[in-house]
Design a protein around this motif. Structure first.
Motif, PDB file in Angstrom:
ATOM      1  N   GLY A 141      -0.987   9.240 -16.055  1.00  0.00           N
ATOM      2  CA  GLY A 141      -1.304  10.340 -15.150  1.00  0.00           C
ATOM      3  C   GLY A 141      -0.486  10.333 -13.882  1.00  0.00           C
ATOM      4  O   GLY A 141      -0.418  11.348 -13.173  1.00  0.00           O
ATOM      5  N   ASP A 142       0.137   9.191 -13.557  1.00  0.00           N
ATOM      6  CA  ASP A 142       1.035   9.150 -12.396  1.00  0.00           C
ATOM      7  C   ASP A 142       2.229  10.078 -12.634  1.00  0.00           C
ATOM      8  O   ASP A 142       2.776  10.134 -13.739  1.00  0.00           O
ATOM      9  N   VAL A 143       2.631  10.800 -11.587  1.00  0.00           N
ATOM     10  CA  VAL A 143       3.780  11.711 -11.678  1.00  0.00           C
ATOM     11  C   VAL A 143       4.950  11.083 -10.918  1.00  0.00           C
ATOM     12  O   VAL A 143       4.862  10.837  -9.704  1.00  0.00           O
ATOM     13  N   ILE A 144       6.031  10.797 -11.614  1.00  0.00           N
ATOM     14  CA  ILE A 144       7.201  10.161 -11.009  1.00  0.00           C
ATOM     15  C   ILE A 144       7.993  11.198 -10.219  1.00  0.00           C
ATOM     16  O   ILE A 144       8.382  12.245 -10.760  1.00  0.00           O
ATOM     17  N   THR A 145       8.228  10.898  -8.945  1.00  0.00           N
ATOM     18  CA  THR A 145       8.985  11.835  -8.103  1.00  0.00           C
ATOM     19  C   THR A 145      10.344  11.291  -7.683  1.00  0.00           C
ATOM     20  O   THR A 145      11.243  12.068  -7.352  1.00  0.00           O
ATOM     21  N   ALA A 146      10.499   9.965  -7.688  1.00  0.00           N
ATOM     22  CA  ALA A 146      11.791   9.396  -7.272  1.00  0.00           C
ATOM     23  C   ALA A 146      11.958   8.004  -7.862  1.00  0.00           C
ATOM     24  O   ALA A 146      10.976   7.288  -8.113  1.00  0.00           O
ATOM     25  N   ILE A 147      13.216   7.621  -8.070  1.00  0.00           N
ATOM     26  CA  ILE A 147      13.575   6.286  -8.567  1.00  0.00           C
ATOM     27  C   ILE A 147      14.770   5.803  -7.763  1.00  0.00           C
ATOM     28  O   ILE A 147      15.731   6.543  -7.559  1.00  0.00           O
ATOM     29  N   SER A 148      14.695   4.565  -7.299  1.00  0.00           N
ATOM     30  CA  SER A 148      15.824   4.020  -6.549  1.00  0.00           C
ATOM     31  C   SER A 148      15.954   2.528  -6.823  1.00  0.00           C
ATOM     32  O   SER A 148      15.008   1.867  -7.263  1.00  0.00           O
ATOM     33  N   GLY A 149      17.145   1.988  -6.582  1.00  0.00           N
ATOM     34  CA  GLY A 149      17.385   0.566  -6.777  1.00  0.00           C
ATOM     35  C   GLY A 149      18.840   0.240  -6.643  1.00  0.00           C
ATOM     36  O   GLY A 149      19.688   1.136  -6.506  1.00  0.00           O
ATOM     37  N   THR A 150      19.137  -1.041  -6.670  1.00  0.00           N
ATOM     38  CA  THR A 150      20.513  -1.514  -6.592  1.00  0.00           C
ATOM     39  C   THR A 150      20.930  -2.069  -7.936  1.00  0.00           C
ATOM     40  O   THR A 150      20.263  -2.945  -8.487  1.00  0.00           O
TER      41      THR A 150
END
Length: 533
Positions: free
Chosen positions: A313-322
């Motif tokens: 049910g979580d809605v992914i809005t952003a992804i970041s990383g190195t």
């Protein structure tokens, strides 16, 4: 539940180790080698019983086991010339040798002058000793006499003709190789059982089952349908003759595109348009049947995503990383900090996460109940970007019961696992993205055992077979302290017609054992870090 999974882990590893050691034990007894102890586990003994000349033990640490064979390692004298020992002598033959002074036993004081308890070349075993009154005596020793080190610790003496090194080359070879051989037999038998229960996959592309709530079920595809052709986007229609054709087609599939299936049902052709689910294997999250948004509709049990708190049910809005540096290809030749915040669908999520395939830690921003949360999650190494994402249609291969086919499939399943181990070692030594840190030890095996146990008894049986075949193969590697190392010395002996010095071989195995213990600690530490994320 933790205790339950620990018990399952101990059972799985115990069965594999028991079978391995029983292989050594059976062929050692067959060759006439004296086996002092048959032990499952390491460390302090929880239970011991003696039957015949062998002590059977269950030990506290459920990792490994051993068969203590006379002469497998260089035998050392248990006492020295000039040392005082005590003998139980019956009819002028020594039956028991005490290295301490026992009470309430009829014994003889003996200061050792000379002795031979090895008896190579058929020589009589003897002890030449001096009594308390300085008289010299010479007594024969029974070939099954016992050393008594303490009141509770004893061991049968090991004359040359009962030692490992006295046996023929072929008997020694079979004794060493039997452990791995029995592991392969166990794996094959378990795979045969699995194939008996589950059936053998038929060659025709007939659907044997539909996963509940999968895209295939939602769109109306049914069990028994035979897939004739597939098409997506503007690509040409591809004929499907067997399941390999289907797999090859899906390898070229573009994420998010609907696929047109043409199936044969009751003699008539029907078409269904199915959009496959997207599953991110490096995290353990999936789109479910809706790839158009970015809502998580599936969380793999025991996955890294589940462990850090991501929920259905979580809605992914952003992804970041190195990104980590991919030293093996030029696709990523330096570390880069990336941020993706225009995620419209699961194809976007997949494309973003394809950048993090070398076990990076990524930050995932989600909306839950209208509130924004950020989770830092460790990804699992995928080696290549293409391995990050899997597509799920929800159809299962049709199977049939085939007695002889199940037996043949059991054999090929075992050889397939062995082949996969070869591939793993190929990556370990040939791919810079794969190293010793990617190996799993007991902690990693426990974590995987838990995952397979959750999936059901047949999955757990598969894991038993997989582990057994792996342990069998690894034990045959030509490395010191492993069965393969001992086999290497036997092969060398066969070539030069002369055995390697027993002490030199013993030193090499000891060094190898120490190095393996260091590797064991390193891998275990990495397992803990990886599992905790």
């Amino acid at each position: 539940m933790f205790i339950v999974y620990i018990l399952i882990f101990v059972f799985v590893l115990g069965i594999v180790v028991l079978v391995h050691e029983f292989g050594h034990f059976l062929f050692a007894k067959r060759a006439g080698i004296l086996c002092h102890e048959f032990s499952i586990g390491m460390g302090p003994a929880l239970y011991k019983t003696k039957k015949g000349e062998t002590t059977y033990a269950l030990r506290a640490i459920p990792l490994g086991g051993y068969v203590s064979m006379a002469g497998e390692d260089p035998e050392t004298d248990k006492f020295k010339k000039g040392q005082v020992i005590y003998l139980q002598i019956i009819k002028n033959i020594v039956q028991k040798i005490y290295l301490y002074k026992p009470n309430d036993i009829d014994i003889v004081y003996a200061k050792v002058i000379d002795f031979d308890l090895y008896g190579k070349d058929g020589k009589q075993l003897y002890i030449h000793y001096e009594s308390k009154n300085k008289e010299a005596h010479f007594v024969n020793v029974a070939s099954d006499a016992y050393y008594h080190f303490t009141e509770k610790l004893s061991q049968q003496i090991a004359p040359y003709d009962r030692c490992f090194e006295s046996k023929s080359w072929i008997n020694r070879f079979l004794t060493v190789v039997a452990g791995a051989g029995f592991n392969f037999i166990l794996a094959t038998l378990v795979f045969i059982i699995i194939n008996f229960v589950n059936g053998i996959e038929v060659k025709a592309p007939v659907i044997g089952g539909i996963v509940s709530n999968s895209p295939a079920e939602i769109q109306g595809i049914q069990k028994g349908d035979k897939i004739i052709s597939m098409k997506y986007g503007t690509n040409e229609t591809v004929s499907i003759n067997d399941w390999n054709d289907l797999a090859n087609y899906m390898n070229r599939y573009k994420l998010g595109e609907p696929i047109t299936f043409t199936v044969l049902r009751n003699g008539k052709e029907e078409q269904f348009i199915v959009t496959p689910e997207i599953y991110i294997a490096t995290l353990g999250i999936g789109s479910g049947d809706n790839v158009e948004g970015t809502e998580i509709n599936y969380i793999q049990v025991n996955s890294n995503a589940a462990k850090i708190g991501l929920q259905k049910g979580d809605v992914i809005t952003a992804i970041s990383g190195t990104t980590n540096d991919d030293r093996n290809t030029k696709e990523i030749d330096e570390t880069r900090t990336l941020h993706f915040d225009n995620l419209a669908n699961w194809a976007d999520i997949s494309n973003a996460l394809r950048n993090f395939y070398l076990s990076e830690k990524v930050s995932i921003t989600i909306l839950r109940d209208g509130n924004e949360h950020v989770f830092d999650v460790q990804t699992i190494k995928a080696i290549e970007p293409d391995n990050v994402t899997q597509t799920v249609i929800g159809i299962e291969h049709a199977t049939e019961f085939n007695f002889f086919g199940s037996i043949g499939k059991g054999v090929t399943d075992t050889t397939g696992v062995i082949g996969s181990v070869f591939e793993t070692f190929g990556l370990l030594f040939g791919d810079k993205n794969v190293g010793v840190g990617d190996l799993s030890g007991p902690v990693g095996i426990y974590d995987m055992t838990k995952t397979f146990a959750m999936a059901g008894i047949m999955s757990l049986l598969f894991w038993v077979a997989f582990i057994s075949a792996n342990i069998g193969f690894v034990n045959l590697l030509p490395l010191p302290a492993l069965d393969g190392g001992r086999l290497l010395f036997l092969v060398f002996e066969a070539i030069v017609r002369k055995p390697v010095n027993r002490k030199v071989e013993g030193y090499i195995h000891t060094v190898g054992f120490i190095l393996f213990m260091l590797l064991f600690l390193y891998v275990t530490f990495n397992d803990i870090i990886r599992i905790r994320g």
